[in-house]
Write an enzyme that holds these catalytic residues in place. Structure first.
Site, PDB file in Angstrom:
ATOM      1  CB  SER A 134      -0.862   0.040   1.260  1.00 16.08           C
ATOM      2  OG  SER A 134      -1.687  -1.076   1.351  1.00 16.08           O
ATOM      3  CG  PHE A 166       6.152   2.827  -8.993  1.00 15.27           C
ATOM      4  CD1 PHE A 166       6.076   4.120  -8.492  1.00 15.27           C
ATOM      5  CD2 PHE A 166       7.072   1.954  -8.438  1.00 15.27           C
ATOM      6  CE1 PHE A 166       6.912   4.538  -7.455  1.00 15.27           C
ATOM      7  CE2 PHE A 166       7.911   2.359  -7.404  1.00 15.27           C
ATOM      8  CZ  PHE A 166       7.833   3.656  -6.910  1.00 15.27           C
ATOM      9  CE  LYS A 224       2.503   4.902  -5.481  1.00 12.49           C
ATOM     10  NZ  LYS A 224       2.285   4.567  -6.872  1.00 12.49           N
ATOM     11  CB  CYS A 280      -2.921   7.253  -6.786  1.00 17.04           C
ATOM     12  SG  CYS A 280      -3.255   5.506  -6.594  1.00 17.04           S
TER      13      CYS A 280
HETATM   14  N1  LIG Z   1      -5.248   1.787  -7.662  1.00 16.61           N
HETATM   15  C1  LIG Z   1      -4.031   1.986  -8.122  1.00 16.61           C
HETATM   16  O1  LIG Z   1      -3.828   2.151  -9.314  1.00 16.61           O
HETATM   17  C2  LIG Z   1      -2.845   1.995  -7.192  1.00 16.61           C
HETATM   18  C3  LIG Z   1      -1.556   1.976  -7.741  1.00 16.61           C
HETATM   19  C4  LIG Z   1      -0.453   1.967  -6.878  1.00 16.61           C
HETATM   20  C5  LIG Z   1      -0.636   1.952  -5.505  1.00 16.61           C
HETATM   21  N2  LIG Z   1      -1.897   1.985  -4.994  1.00 16.61           N
HETATM   22  C6  LIG Z   1      -2.045   1.890  -3.530  1.00 16.61           C
HETATM   23  O2  LIG Z   1      -2.327   0.516  -3.213  1.00 16.61           O
HETATM   24  C7  LIG Z   1      -3.210   0.431  -2.086  1.00 16.61           C
HETATM   25  C8  LIG Z   1      -4.450  -0.362  -2.474  1.00 16.61           C
HETATM   26  O3  LIG Z   1      -5.140   0.356  -3.483  1.00 16.61           O
HETATM   27  P1  LIG Z   1      -6.331  -0.303  -4.313  1.00 16.61           P
HETATM   28  O4  LIG Z   1      -6.681   0.658  -5.380  1.00 16.61           O
HETATM   29  O5  LIG Z   1      -5.963  -1.704  -4.658  1.00 16.61           O
HETATM   30  O6  LIG Z   1      -7.488  -0.326  -3.179  1.00 16.61           O
HETATM   31  P2  LIG Z   1      -8.837  -1.154  -3.216  1.00 16.61           P
HETATM   32  O7  LIG Z   1      -9.786  -0.403  -2.348  1.00 16.61           O
HETATM   33  O8  LIG Z   1      -9.221  -1.455  -4.628  1.00 16.61           O
HETATM   34  O9  LIG Z   1      -8.468  -2.566  -2.530  1.00 16.61           O
HETATM   35  C9  LIG Z   1      -8.138  -2.703  -1.193  1.00 16.61           C
HETATM   36  C10 LIG Z   1      -8.782  -3.988  -0.678  1.00 16.61           C
HETATM   37  O10 LIG Z   1      -8.289  -4.266   0.618  1.00 16.61           O
HETATM   38  C11 LIG Z   1      -9.327  -4.913   1.351  1.00 16.61           C
HETATM   39  N3  LIG Z   1      -9.029  -4.839   2.787  1.00 16.61           N
HETATM   40  C12 LIG Z   1      -8.981  -3.747   3.594  1.00 16.61           C
HETATM   41  N4  LIG Z   1      -8.623  -4.099   4.832  1.00 16.61           N
HETATM   42  C13 LIG Z   1      -8.453  -5.442   4.836  1.00 16.61           C
HETATM   43  C14 LIG Z   1      -8.062  -6.394   5.818  1.00 16.61           C
HETATM   44  N5  LIG Z   1      -7.751  -6.010   7.069  1.00 16.61           N
HETATM   45  N6  LIG Z   1      -8.002  -7.699   5.469  1.00 16.61           N
HETATM   46  C15 LIG Z   1      -8.291  -8.089   4.214  1.00 16.61           C
HETATM   47  N7  LIG Z   1      -8.641  -7.242   3.233  1.00 16.61           N
HETATM   48  C16 LIG Z   1      -8.716  -5.934   3.535  1.00 16.61           C
HETATM   49  C17 LIG Z   1     -10.575  -4.151   0.943  1.00 16.61           C
HETATM   50  O11 LIG Z   1     -11.746  -4.921   1.202  1.00 16.61           O
HETATM   51  C18 LIG Z   1     -10.310  -3.924  -0.551  1.00 16.61           C
HETATM   52  O12 LIG Z   1     -10.895  -4.921  -1.354  1.00 16.61           O
HETATM   53  C19 LIG Z   1      -3.492   1.877  -1.667  1.00 16.61           C
HETATM   54  O13 LIG Z   1      -2.576   2.230  -0.652  1.00 16.61           O
HETATM   55  C20 LIG Z   1      -3.203   2.669  -2.933  1.00 16.61           C
HETATM   56  O14 LIG Z   1      -2.807   3.991  -2.658  1.00 16.61           O
HETATM   57  C21 LIG Z   1      -3.007   1.980  -5.807  1.00 16.61           C
HETATM   58  O1  LIG Z   2      -0.697  13.773 -19.390  1.00 12.88           O
HETATM   59  C1  LIG Z   2      -1.602  13.389 -18.629  1.00 12.88           C
HETATM   60  C2  LIG Z   2      -1.569  12.134 -17.980  1.00 12.88           C
HETATM   61  C3  LIG Z   2      -2.615  11.785 -17.140  1.00 12.88           C
HETATM   62  N1  LIG Z   2      -3.664  12.627 -16.959  1.00 12.88           N
HETATM   63  C4  LIG Z   2      -4.750  12.255 -16.015  1.00 12.88           C
HETATM   64  O2  LIG Z   2      -4.169  11.956 -14.765  1.00 12.88           O
HETATM   65  C5  LIG Z   2      -4.943  10.998 -14.072  1.00 12.88           C
HETATM   66  C6  LIG Z   2      -4.083   9.834 -13.586  1.00 12.88           C
HETATM   67  O3  LIG Z   2      -3.636   9.095 -14.697  1.00 12.88           O
HETATM   68  P1  LIG Z   2      -2.553   7.911 -14.590  1.00 12.88           P
HETATM   69  O4  LIG Z   2      -1.412   8.387 -13.804  1.00 12.88           O
HETATM   70  O5  LIG Z   2      -2.287   7.442 -15.958  1.00 12.88           O
HETATM   71  O6  LIG Z   2      -3.383   6.772 -13.823  1.00 12.88           O
HETATM   72  P2  LIG Z   2      -3.324   6.217 -12.307  1.00 12.88           P
HETATM   73  O7  LIG Z   2      -3.889   4.850 -12.351  1.00 12.88           O
HETATM   74  O8  LIG Z   2      -3.932   7.219 -11.384  1.00 12.88           O
HETATM   75  O9  LIG Z   2      -1.764   6.060 -11.984  1.00 12.88           O
HETATM   76  C7  LIG Z   2      -1.036   6.963 -11.147  1.00 12.88           C
HETATM   77  O10 LIG Z   2      -1.254   6.639  -9.779  1.00 12.88           O
HETATM   78  C8  LIG Z   2      -0.875   5.276  -9.442  1.00 12.88           C
HETATM   79  C9  LIG Z   2      -1.295   5.059  -8.003  1.00 12.88           C
HETATM   80  O11 LIG Z   2      -0.353   5.477  -7.094  1.00 12.88           O
HETATM   81  C10 LIG Z   2       0.623   5.117  -9.679  1.00 12.88           C
HETATM   82  O12 LIG Z   2       1.009   3.785  -9.329  1.00 12.88           O
HETATM   83  C11 LIG Z   2       0.929   5.397 -11.147  1.00 12.88           C
HETATM   84  O13 LIG Z   2       2.331   5.302 -11.376  1.00 12.88           O
HETATM   85  C12 LIG Z   2       0.442   6.813 -11.494  1.00 12.88           C
HETATM   86  O14 LIG Z   2       0.629   7.076 -12.893  1.00 12.88           O
HETATM   87  C13 LIG Z   2      -6.039  10.564 -15.029  1.00 12.88           C
HETATM   88  O15 LIG Z   2      -7.234  11.263 -14.726  1.00 12.88           O
HETATM   89  C14 LIG Z   2      -5.501  10.979 -16.387  1.00 12.88           C
HETATM   90  O16 LIG Z   2      -6.519  11.239 -17.317  1.00 12.88           O
HETATM   91  C15 LIG Z   2      -3.707  13.863 -17.590  1.00 12.88           C
HETATM   92  O17 LIG Z   2      -4.645  14.637 -17.412  1.00 12.88           O
HETATM   93  N2  LIG Z   2      -2.672  14.203 -18.428  1.00 12.88           N
END
Ligand SMILES: NC(=O)c1ccc[n+]([C@@H]2O[C@H](COP(=O)([O-])OP(=O)(O)OC[C@H]3O[C@@H](n4cnc5c(N)ncnc54)[C@H](O)[C@@H]3O)[C@@H](O)[C@H]2O)c1
Ligand SMILES: O=c1ccn([C@@H]2O[C@H](COP(=O)(O)OP(=O)(O)O[C@H]3O[C@H](CO)[C@@H](O)[C@H](O)[C@H]3O)[C@@H](O)[C@H]2O)c(=O)[nH]1
Length: 470
Positions: A134, A166, A224, A280
């Protein structure tokens, strides 16, 4: 002591990160058994659904799950069993912005991380490597370690690693198959380095060694937040310039191209838009702001806060352009919003700019029709209800209609707003759209995906982010 050879992995949290990340580990490491657990039964049922109707939409994900599910990839609600069996545990639970209490509106709500950590402490019977996946504030690993060590059974040890993710939604599988880097933070003790080696050897099954970066724990956690803050800062910078373009007649695409051509700046992430969304960027920058304030660094906090404030400005500036252009009133007018997801190729709507735009349009008492190819109706109603707490859902449903296709959504409307850059919006027959709209017909391109000149030739009045009136 030789580094642990990882044979079983448990991932706590079957969401957007835990699901795809560990499904890819299972695919690339058939010798490792991977169990992804969650407390949410419906989510686990969807991961296990016979027809692969998975809980999240991500291009390529179904194929990855199909290849491994039931072989070395399992989804379960039996959290304790998966913890007990694994040598390595990813904590991949949600860390949303706190809504109440100390740090409300800025700090990360770490209670999911803490309860997962306490569960590990309570049920583990032998040594574990616990990996913070996370996104968390700097030094969270220390709190995790304190909880784990205070509950350590004789003969057991816990090693904590930070391994932030990422991936970007919409390209998650591609990002996981071929990451720019995998970052692993550990304590710089021999045990910490051994744990780091064990996790690195998992990734080494498909990630080239040069892309696996090992650093200290706190640097990993902060990197991060820093990476997301710097990516979002680029978007706010280009969006700030888009306002200058609109006022001067410069073209933001040309400016972005010219600036990005400098190899020191680079061309990626310079696409002007109606504003960034997603779960994020805003959350992680606010987290950085809170961290800076807690460290008595108000100037640093103000610097990063401005990235989020500019994003809010960009969204409301766009809503205002729509109102101003439609002769200063949209009351009673019919506006179509194409796209509800926060970006293309995902069904995720968290912090989607479309939600802010629609909230503004509803406040002006316009009628809104929405079409998105991947977001389901239930999610849209839930998001609109949350964004409009003073408007009962029955009233929202009188003002908002959901359409089954883009063409259907645009029929008999005065204006079309592009809120998400879905490819299909580029490809619809805009002549047919025009023929079926009320005249004058307006298009507002908040994603710079349409050929404005072509639309003007058809007869549309077109407004594009970052381009002056023509
Ligand atoms: N979504 C992204 O693109 C992205 C990318 C990089 C990092 N992150 C980070 O990764 C983390 C997770 O994000 P996400 O988008 O996958 O969240 P999410 O809400 O989609 O998933 C989290 C899951 O964890 C479960 N959960 C919570 N507490 C629990 C527990 N004690 N035991 C078992 N399950 C439990 C929830 O029920 C949920 O399904 C966050 O910290 C986020 O900032 C997200
Ligand atoms: O030139 C750009 C690029 C992106 N966006 C917008 O920015 C937001 C985020 O886009 P993107 O970063 O591609 O998607 P995320 O899934 O939010 O990914 C970001 O957030 C994640 C959660 O932390 C990280 O892991 C990734 O590296 C980081 O790119 C979206 O609304 C895009 O439409 C713009 O407006 N202009």
């Amino acid at each position: 002591m030789a580094p642990v050879k990882v044979k079983k992995i448990c991932c706590i949290g079957a969401g957007y990160v835990g699901g795809p990340t560990c499904a890819v580990i299972a695919l690339k490491c058939p010798q490792i058994q991977v169990t992804i657990v969650d407390l949410n039964q419906a989510r686990i049922d969807a991961w296990n659904s016979p027809d692969f109707d998975l809980p999240i939409y991500e291009p390529g994900l179904v194929d990855v799950v199909k290849a491994s599910r039931g072989r070395n990839l399992f989804f379960s609600t039996d959290v304790d069993k998966a913890i007990q069996e694994a040598e390595l545990i990813f904590v991949s639970v949600n860390t949303p912005t706190k809504k109440t209490g100390v740090g409300a509106g800025f700090g990360a709500d770490l209670h999911y991380v803490e309860s997962a950590t306490r569960r590990i402490a309570a049920v583990a019977q032998n040594s574990k490597i616990v990996v913070e996946k996370s996104t968390v504030p700097c030094r969270t690993a220390e709190s995790m370690r304190t909880i784990l060590e205070a509950n350590c059974k004789p003969g057991c040890r816990f090693d904590i690693l930070s391994n932030p993710e990422f991936l970007a939604e919409g390209t998650a599988i591609q990002d996981l198959f071929s990451p720019d880097r995998v970052l692993i933070g550990s304590l710089q003790t021999q045990e910490g380095k051994d744990a780091c080696g064990a996790l690195a050897s998992v990734y080494a099954n498909w990630v080239p060694n040069g892309r696996i970066l090992t650093v200290g724990l706190w640097s990993s956690e902060l990197s991060k937040l820093a990476a997301n803050a710097m990516l979002a800062q680029r978007i706010s910078s280009i969006n700030a310039l888009s306002a200058i373009c609109e006022a001067t007649g410069a073209n933001i695409d040309e400016v972005s191209h010219a600036v990005g051509y400098d190899s020191r700046v680079g061309s990626k992430f310079l696409r002007a838009s109606v504003g960034f969304g997603g779960s994020c960027f805003q959350k992680d920058i606010l987290n950085l702001v809170y961290l800076s304030e807690s460290l008595h660094l108000p100037e640093v906090a103000a610097y990063w806060r401005q990235v989020v404030e500019l994003n809010e400005y960009q969204k409301s500036r766009f809503s205002k352009t729509v109102v101003d252009t439609l002769f200063n009133t949209i009351t009673g007018k019919h506006i179509t919003v194409l796209g509800f997801a926060f970006k293309a190729d995902t069904g995720d709507t968290r912090e989607s700019p479309a939600i802010s735009l629609i909230r503004d349009f509803l406040a002006e008492r316009a009628y809104v029709t929405i079409y998105d190819p991947k977001v389901d109706a239930e999610q849209i109603w839930q998001d609109l209800a949350e964004a409009n707490p003073n408007l009962p859902l029955e009233l929202i449903k009188k003002q908002v209609t959901l359409a089954p296709s883009a063409l259907e959504a645009c029929k008999n409307k005065e204006a079309v707003v592009i809120a998400t850059e879905w490819k299909e919006f580029k490809e619809i027959d805009w002549q047919v759209v025009y023929d079926n709209m009320t005249k004058p017909a307006f298009v507002f391109d908040g994603r710079l995906i349409l050929d404005a000149e072509k639309l003007r030739k058809i007869g549309f009045r077109v407004k594009v982010i970052g381009r002056g009136s023509q």
